[in-house]
Every structure is written in structure tokens, then in C-alpha cells.
Design a protein around this motif. Structure first.
Motif, PDB file in Angstrom:
ATOM      1  N   LYS A 138       0.849  -1.298   0.004  1.00  0.00           N
ATOM      2  CA  LYS A 138      -0.277   0.175   0.231  1.00  0.00           C
ATOM      3  C   LYS A 138       0.703   1.190  -0.019  1.00  0.00           C
ATOM      4  CE  LYS A 138      -4.077  -1.957   2.323  1.00  0.00           C
ATOM      5  NZ  LYS A 138      -5.115  -1.659   3.441  1.00  0.00           N
ATOM      6  N   ASP A 139       1.895   1.167   0.672  1.00  0.00           N
ATOM      7  CA  ASP A 139       2.892   2.282   0.781  1.00  0.00           C
ATOM      8  C   ASP A 139       3.734   2.437  -0.670  1.00  0.00           C
ATOM      9  OD1 ASP A 139       4.772   0.511   0.923  1.00  0.00           O
ATOM     10  OD2 ASP A 139       5.480   0.949   2.965  1.00  0.00           O
ATOM     11  N   GLY A 140       3.601   1.716  -1.811  1.00  0.00           N
ATOM     12  CA  GLY A 140       4.270   2.007  -3.016  1.00  0.00           C
ATOM     13  C   GLY A 140       5.496   1.010  -2.931  1.00  0.00           C
ATOM     14  N   SER A 141       5.993   0.083  -1.750  1.00  0.00           N
ATOM     15  CA  SER A 141       7.197  -0.525  -1.788  1.00  0.00           C
ATOM     16  C   SER A 141       6.847  -1.691  -2.134  1.00  0.00           C
ATOM     17  CB  SER A 141       7.500  -0.745  -0.358  1.00  0.00           C
ATOM     18  OG  SER A 141       6.747  -1.279   0.471  1.00  0.00           O
ATOM     19  N   ILE A 142       8.073  -2.574  -2.814  1.00  0.00           N
ATOM     20  CA  ILE A 142       7.860  -3.847  -3.282  1.00  0.00           C
ATOM     21  C   ILE A 142       7.573  -4.959  -2.356  1.00  0.00           C
ATOM     22  CG2 ILE A 142       9.012  -5.567  -4.716  1.00  0.00           C
ATOM     23  CD1 ILE A 142       8.604  -3.190  -6.302  1.00  0.00           C
ATOM     24  N   ASN A 143       6.607  -5.890  -2.438  1.00  0.00           N
ATOM     25  CA  ASN A 143       6.569  -6.801  -1.539  1.00  0.00           C
ATOM     26  C   ASN A 143       7.468  -7.920  -1.681  1.00  0.00           C
ATOM     27  OD1 ASN A 143       5.276  -8.849   0.135  1.00  0.00           O
ATOM     28  ND2 ASN A 143       3.412  -9.198  -0.964  1.00  0.00           N
ATOM     29  N   SER A 144       8.425  -7.990  -0.669  1.00  0.00           N
ATOM     30  CA  SER A 144       9.439  -9.003  -0.674  1.00  0.00           C
ATOM     31  C   SER A 144       9.106 -10.417  -0.595  1.00  0.00           C
ATOM     32  CB  SER A 144      10.403  -8.857   0.545  1.00  0.00           C
ATOM     33  OG  SER A 144       9.927  -8.961   1.754  1.00  0.00           O
ATOM     34  N   THR A 145       7.653 -10.715  -0.231  1.00  0.00           N
ATOM     35  CA  THR A 145       7.032 -12.122  -0.160  1.00  0.00           C
ATOM     36  C   THR A 145       6.231 -12.458  -1.244  1.00  0.00           C
ATOM     37  OG1 THR A 145       5.363 -11.325   1.384  1.00  0.00           O
ATOM     38  CG2 THR A 145       7.200 -11.968   2.327  1.00  0.00           C
ATOM     39  N   TYR A 146       6.061 -11.453  -2.135  1.00  0.00           N
ATOM     40  CA  TYR A 146       5.507 -11.799  -3.273  1.00  0.00           C
ATOM     41  C   TYR A 146       5.661 -13.049  -4.103  1.00  0.00           C
ATOM     42  CZ  TYR A 146       3.210 -11.277  -8.065  1.00  0.00           C
ATOM     43  OH  TYR A 146       2.766 -11.475  -9.292  1.00  0.00           O
ATOM     44  N   ASP A 147       4.689 -13.819  -4.304  1.00  0.00           N
ATOM     45  CA  ASP A 147       4.838 -15.063  -5.016  1.00  0.00           C
ATOM     46  C   ASP A 147       4.280 -14.986  -6.413  1.00  0.00           C
ATOM     47  OD1 ASP A 147       4.981 -17.695  -6.092  1.00  0.00           O
ATOM     48  OD2 ASP A 147       3.820 -18.571  -4.458  1.00  0.00           O
ATOM     49  N   PRO A 148       5.114 -14.985  -7.394  1.00  0.00           N
ATOM     50  CA  PRO A 148       4.539 -14.838  -8.746  1.00  0.00           C
ATOM     51  C   PRO A 148       3.611 -15.971  -9.255  1.00  0.00           C
ATOM     52  CG  PRO A 148       6.890 -15.183  -8.911  1.00  0.00           C
ATOM     53  CD  PRO A 148       6.396 -14.784  -7.464  1.00  0.00           C
ATOM     54  N   ASN A 149       4.033 -16.980  -8.765  1.00  0.00           N
ATOM     55  CA  ASN A 149       3.099 -18.479  -9.191  1.00  0.00           C
ATOM     56  C   ASN A 149       1.876 -18.429  -8.289  1.00  0.00           C
ATOM     57  OD1 ASN A 149       5.369 -18.997 -10.662  1.00  0.00           O
ATOM     58  ND2 ASN A 149       6.637 -19.612  -8.942  1.00  0.00           N
ATOM     59  N   GLU A 150       1.384 -17.587  -7.508  1.00  0.00           N
ATOM     60  CA  GLU A 150       0.051 -17.681  -6.852  1.00  0.00           C
ATOM     61  C   GLU A 150      -0.646 -16.459  -7.195  1.00  0.00           C
ATOM     62  OE1 GLU A 150      -2.470 -19.033  -5.613  1.00  0.00           O
ATOM     63  OE2 GLU A 150      -1.325 -20.085  -4.339  1.00  0.00           O
ATOM     64  N   ALA A 151      -2.023 -16.474  -6.992  1.00  0.00           N
ATOM     65  CA  ALA A 151      -2.893 -15.657  -7.474  1.00  0.00           C
ATOM     66  C   ALA A 151      -2.804 -14.279  -6.328  1.00  0.00           C
ATOM     67  CB  ALA A 151      -4.224 -15.977  -7.305  1.00  0.00           C
ATOM     68  N   GLU A 152      -3.238 -13.093  -7.008  1.00  0.00           N
ATOM     69  CA  GLU A 152      -3.046 -12.029  -5.845  1.00  0.00           C
ATOM     70  C   GLU A 152      -3.913 -11.974  -4.874  1.00  0.00           C
ATOM     71  OE1 GLU A 152      -2.159  -8.236  -8.086  1.00  0.00           O
ATOM     72  OE2 GLU A 152      -3.463  -9.030  -9.420  1.00  0.00           O
ATOM     73  N   GLU A 153      -5.263 -12.641  -5.035  1.00  0.00           N
ATOM     74  CA  GLU A 153      -6.166 -12.997  -3.948  1.00  0.00           C
ATOM     75  C   GLU A 153      -6.704 -14.197  -4.074  1.00  0.00           C
ATOM     76  OE1 GLU A 153      -9.780 -10.212  -3.035  1.00  0.00           O
ATOM     77  OE2 GLU A 153     -10.344 -11.332  -4.567  1.00  0.00           O
ATOM     78  N   ARG A 169     -12.516 -25.941  -0.919  1.00  0.00           N
ATOM     79  CA  ARG A 169     -12.482 -24.937  -2.066  1.00  0.00           C
ATOM     80  C   ARG A 169     -11.558 -23.843  -2.106  1.00  0.00           C
ATOM     81  NH1 ARG A 169     -17.704 -22.330  -1.910  1.00  0.00           N
ATOM     82  NH2 ARG A 169     -16.605 -20.653  -0.856  1.00  0.00           N
ATOM     83  N   THR A 170     -10.682 -23.837  -3.019  1.00  0.00           N
ATOM     84  CA  THR A 170      -9.808 -22.321  -3.295  1.00  0.00           C
ATOM     85  C   THR A 170     -10.247 -21.751  -4.363  1.00  0.00           C
ATOM     86  OG1 THR A 170      -7.948 -23.763  -1.935  1.00  0.00           O
ATOM     87  CG2 THR A 170      -7.393 -21.852  -3.131  1.00  0.00           C
ATOM     88  N   SER A 171     -10.483 -20.629  -4.048  1.00  0.00           N
ATOM     89  CA  SER A 171     -10.770 -19.747  -5.196  1.00  0.00           C
ATOM     90  C   SER A 171      -9.649 -18.408  -5.472  1.00  0.00           C
ATOM     91  CB  SER A 171     -12.350 -18.965  -4.984  1.00  0.00           C
ATOM     92  OG  SER A 171     -12.292 -18.599  -3.734  1.00  0.00           O
ATOM     93  N   ARG A 172      -9.549 -18.197  -6.470  1.00  0.00           N
ATOM     94  CA  ARG A 172      -8.167 -17.434  -6.838  1.00  0.00           C
ATOM     95  C   ARG A 172      -8.710 -16.333  -7.888  1.00  0.00           C
ATOM     96  NH1 ARG A 172      -5.891 -22.384  -6.437  1.00  0.00           N
ATOM     97  NH2 ARG A 172      -4.112 -22.537  -5.148  1.00  0.00           N
ATOM     98  N   ALA A 173      -8.052 -14.822  -7.634  1.00  0.00           N
ATOM     99  CA  ALA A 173      -8.533 -13.811  -8.528  1.00  0.00           C
ATOM    100  C   ALA A 173      -7.224 -13.075  -8.672  1.00  0.00           C
ATOM    101  CB  ALA A 173      -9.846 -13.107  -7.908  1.00  0.00           C
ATOM    102  N   TRP A 174      -7.197 -12.244  -9.813  1.00  0.00           N
ATOM    103  CA  TRP A 174      -6.228 -11.310 -10.076  1.00  0.00           C
ATOM    104  C   TRP A 174      -6.511  -9.915 -10.681  1.00  0.00           C
ATOM    105  CZ3 TRP A 174      -6.622 -16.481 -11.142  1.00  0.00           C
ATOM    106  CH2 TRP A 174      -5.613 -17.230 -10.728  1.00  0.00           C
ATOM    107  N   SER A 175      -5.781  -9.067 -10.536  1.00  0.00           N
ATOM    108  CA  SER A 175      -5.909  -7.784 -11.211  1.00  0.00           C
ATOM    109  C   SER A 175      -5.629  -7.262 -12.215  1.00  0.00           C
ATOM    110  CB  SER A 175      -5.774  -6.642 -10.197  1.00  0.00           C
ATOM    111  OG  SER A 175      -4.368  -6.634  -9.778  1.00  0.00           O
ATOM    112  N   TYR A 176      -4.496  -8.109 -12.970  1.00  0.00           N
ATOM    113  CA  TYR A 176      -3.884  -7.909 -14.035  1.00  0.00           C
ATOM    114  C   TYR A 176      -4.774  -7.543 -15.354  1.00  0.00           C
ATOM    115  CZ  TYR A 176      -0.405 -10.389 -11.309  1.00  0.00           C
ATOM    116  OH  TYR A 176       0.281 -10.670 -10.130  1.00  0.00           O
ATOM    117  N   PRO A 177      -4.545  -6.821 -16.383  1.00  0.00           N
ATOM    118  CA  PRO A 177      -5.380  -6.690 -17.555  1.00  0.00           C
ATOM    119  C   PRO A 177      -5.480  -7.885 -18.220  1.00  0.00           C
ATOM    120  CG  PRO A 177      -3.774  -4.825 -17.357  1.00  0.00           C
ATOM    121  CD  PRO A 177      -3.183  -5.741 -16.195  1.00  0.00           C
TER     122      PRO A 177
END
Length: 424
Positions: A138-153, A169-177
């Protein structure tokens, strides 16, 4: 029955031995498609086609998101596209075949004019948890724990059922275009024998002829139907003959669109009723644009676990289907019923276009039984496994459809003016 995993796309910890949760929900809000998911199996909400379904305080496959508005002094809930969804389970215990001994767990998507309650009857929640995996904080910094192989939500929910089958049940969503308008649902079914909230019963008698049915009612869109007809419910609203449902067997894709208004095919998508406002909305995108019901809403199967299907075999020492034995599939296997290995009943077991009555009585006494389900070769009025209606979407595949189509079910290409449900 062993663990089974399913993945579904819609256009979706640790457990203890205590059922500690009440019915609860979380909301997918990261992308443009917002959806509410429950820890009892419901998707969107409890099934409703009556007056109570004309408003909502939670997203029901809402697209575009945050669409509630007040127009000319009238409050509208917005662009919602689902009357509810869920998963139905049916099974028999070994040694107890037949309809009278069949177990049912209707986890959401059950009811007619009013919802039927799954919680405490068929569904007993373990937990529900929402996880965030954003690349930027939220503060604009890079999330050091971000996992590119997992959904954003990600939202993980789990519940027990009266069949003894636990659902995760696991549900996944993204915000990418181009990735922000779908949700992927992963279902895992585990037979652990836990059945009841008040007394943790463990009955691990093996199950036979287990069926999982994924059910969803789709109807784009609440806002457009309320603008033109005043209601979005079944009678006088969605049931106007305005919608067409489409089924693409190559992708196992089902989707629904608004094709006309007041029987006028030139008014597809429910244009804004005020001409001046229509052009303003169309130019600016206000209230979603000039069309009040522009969505093509649907879902398809990305992956279906066929490695753990019940074995159908004349050798009783390995046969795992009591239904198949009683219906003669073992002694008379034919290509429309048994797969190419002659070991399993073909999948999908059924797929059906249907109206808004998904009451428990109808499901238990017809839809979830091999002898009575519509589209079954065992129904009182049998149908062919493929019904050629209209022009095939692909001429070559249409000509050879009986060999191309993997399912045992009647392949229906008719349409409906209400919504759809699809059983497997």
C-alpha cells in the motif's frame, strides 16, 4: 473413493476436528469481477428467484465492480449476474445401494422462489480465510514475499457434509489486464467420515457411485432487467425470452447473454432507456456504458480429475459401481456409456440447461439419480447421447461429434430464457 480435485473458471490451513464456525463469507474484490464465497458451499448467495432476489448487499458475480447506483431517485444494487451457485454431492455406502439409501449434500444452489438453507443440514463449516499476495504494498514499496506463481487474492474455505465427504474450495482472482474478469475455483473432496456439527461422527464405510454436481444460475444483468422490467426475479423479470445460453463442448464452456428486449432483437444488452442518458453513458462509460446488461457470463472446466473414477467391471472383486451393476452397464457395455478403457462411466455424467427450480425435492428425487435424471439414457423418455440441433459451431467436429464428445450425457444445444446449471 479417493481424493478428487476439480478446477472451474467462472466469467474461484489448517483444519481442526471441531466445527467451530457459523455460516460466513469472504468477498473477491481484487479484480473487476467481484464475487462472494461462503464456507458452506454457496457462491454469491443462497439460491433465490423470488422477491428477495431483487436486491443484494454483496457481489453476485458483479461486473463491472462497485456498480451500485441511484438513478433518477431509484436505488439499484448494480450489475450482478448470478442467482447463486454451489456444489451437490450424492453417494451410497457399500452394501446400501438404491435411491432409498442414497446420501445427499446440497451445498448451495438449492431452492426455488426462496433459498433452502444448506448450513446445519448438508454443510458444516470448518473455516474460511482470505489471503493477499500483491506485488506492491500500500505504501508503494515492493512486496518481498510476493509469489508470482500464486494468485493476488486467494480465499480458502472448507466444510464437512452429511455424506462424510469434506470439501476444500480454493478460489483465486487477479487484477492484471485480461486476467481481472475471471475467478478460478479449485475443489478438493476428501472422504474423512465427519458428518455432523453437534456430534463428530466418523463413518468410514466405503462409498460407491459418488457424484459431484457443480451448479450455477447465470442471468445478466440485474441492473438491465430492473431498468426495463422493474424486476430481476424469475417471473416477470429474467423469464422474458430475452436470454440465450450457449454451450461450447470443445472447452466445456457454458455462457449466457442477453439477446433482446421486449422481443425486439435490436435491443440486445438492454440499452439505457433514456436516449440522452444512453449517449452520455456510452461516451463516458458511466454506469457501465450505454448497455445495462452487456455481460456474457459463464464458466468452464479447466481440469477434471479422471484418475480416480469408479471402476466399472464385470469382475466383482474390482468393480466399484453398484449403480452400474444394477443398470446392466457391466454386462452390456456400450460406447455411449463406458469409456475407451471399458473401465469407467463416461464423463461428464450429465450436463443440462435448466430453469429456476432447483429445489431439494427435485434434486433428490430426479436430478441426482441415474434412472430419472433428464438427459439420461435410462430416463423414462431416453434421448441419444448427442442431439443435433441447429448448425454445429464446427462442421468437422459436428459431423463426428459422437466420437469427439467425451460425455455420456445428452449434449443439449437448446437455449433457455432464464439461466443455466451444469451437472457432472
Amino acid at each position: 473413493m479417493k481424493n478428487k480435485i476439480f478446477y472451474i473458471i467462472i466469467v474461484l490451513l489448517l483444519s481442526t476436528n471441531i466445527f467451530s464456525q457459523q455460516r460466513d463469507y469472504k468477498i473477491h474484490s481484487r479484480g473487476m469481477l467481484h464475487q462472494t464465497v461462503y464456507n458452506t458451499g454457496e457462491l454469491g448467495r443462497g439460491w433465490a428467484t423470488g422477491e428477495a432476489g431483487n436486491t443484494t448487499n454483496v457481489p453476485l458475480m458483479e461486473w463491472p465492480s462497485n456498480s451500485a447506483l441511484i438513478f433518477n431517485g431509484v436505488a439499484y444494487s448494480g450489475q450482478h449476474n448470478s442467482l447463486g451457485g454451489g456444489v451437490h454431492i450424492a453417494a451410497n455406502r457399500v452394501g446400501s445401494p438404491g435411491q432409498s439409501n442414497r446420501l445427499f449434500a446440497l451445498c448451495g444452489a438449492v431452492g426455488s422462489g426462496v433459498p433452502e438453507t444448506s448450513f446445519g443440514l448438508w454443510s458444516f463449516p470448518y473455516y474460511i480465510q482470505r489471503y493477499e499476495n500483491y506485488p506492491i504494498m500500500k505504501d508503494g514499496s515492493i512486496n518481498s514475499t510476493y509469489d508470482p506463481n500464486e494468485a493476488e487474492e486467494k480465499i480458502v474455505a472448507s466444510w464437512a457434509t452429511n455424506t462424510g465427504i469434506k470439501v476444500i474450495r480454493t478460489s483465486r482472482a487477479w487484477s492484471y489486464p485480461d486476467y481481472d474478469d475471471f475467478i478460478i475455483y479449485e475443489y478438493q473432496f476428501i472422504y474423512n467420515g465427519e458428518t455432523d456439527e453437534s456430534r463428530i461422527v466418523r463413518d468410514t464405510t466405503p462409498l460407491r457411485d459418488v457424484q459431484f454436481c457443480f451448479v450455477h444460475g447465470l442471468g445478466p444483468s440485474m441492473y438491465g432487467y430492473q431498468k426495463h422490467y422493474g424486476v430481476w426475479k424469475y417471473t416477470a423479470g429474467l423469464y422474458q425470452g430475452d436470454q440465450d445460453m450457449f454451450w461450447d463442448p470443445e472447452y466445456w464452456l457454458t455462457f449466457n447473454m442477453d439477446r433482446q428486449t421486449n422481443l425486439d432483437v435490436g435491443l440486445a444488452g438492454k440499452p439505457e432507456t433514456d436516449t440522452t442518458q444512453f449517449f452520455i453513458n456510452a461516451r463516458t462509460g458511466v454506469n457501465g456504458g450505454g448497455l445495462c446488461s452487456p455481460q456474457a457470463v459463464g464458466y468452464c472446466f479447466l481440469h477434471y480429475d479422471t484418475l480416480h473414477l469408479a471402476i466399472v467391471d464385470a469382475d466383482t472383486s474390482i468393480n466399484e459401481s453398484e449403480y452400474a451393476k444394477s443398470l446392466g452397464l457391466i454386462s452390456n457395455p456400450v460406447s455411449t456409456q463406458i469409456d475407451q478403457l471399458s473401465k469407467h462411466i463416461k464423463q461428464p455424467w450429465a450436463q443440462r440447461i435448466q430453469t429456476g427450480d432447483i429445489s431439494s425435492t427435485k434434486q433428490i428425487n430426479a436430478e441426482l439419480l441415474a434412472a430419472t435424471r433428464p438427459g439420461s439414457i435410462f430416463a423414462s423418455t431416453p434421448v441419444l447421447p448427442f442431439k443435433a440441433v441447429g448448425t454445429p459451431y464446427d462442421g468437422i467436429k459436428g459431423t463426428n461429434f459422437k466420437t469427439y464428445w467425451p460425455g455420456r450425457a445428452d449434449h443439449q444445444v437448446s437455449n433457455t430464457s432464464f439461466g443455466i446449471r451444469k451437472d457432472n
